[in-house]
Motif scaffolding. Sequence first.
Motif: not given
Length: 134
Positions: A46-67
């Motif tokens: 929510h914080c990242m989106r509220a600061t206009n982080m693109p969804i694709r960048e959030m997805q990239r971060y989320a995928a890395l988090r899983e590793s």
Amino acid sequence: MAQRCGMTAHTLRYYERVGLIQPVGRANNGHRRYSDEDEAWLNFLHCMRATNMPIREMQRYAALRESGEASSLERRRILEEHRTVIAEQINALEKAHNLLNHKIENYRAIEERLGVRKPAEYSAERVAELVTAM
């Protein structure tokens, strides 16, 4: 959970659909069961989106988090880049705020020079007359 994290249920389901959050277990009544860790992750998203982080960048971060920890360098880089973007946004907002303050003060000085009274100095009837005349 959506409300506690400052988002709508629709957004929560969307985040699940696009892989930002993993499917969540359900109780016997079918309601989703979120953990404290899930809530912390949702608050971060929510914080990242509220600061206009693109969804694709959030997805990239989320995928890395899983590793796991092996991706900490890349995740840190993503966050540092986003921090730079936010700092630029803050700077732009501060400039706009200062400009607005300057303009407002100019108008107040003009109004004072012209003898324009403050709305609180008018009676309710006079305010109604002025509004009707507009």
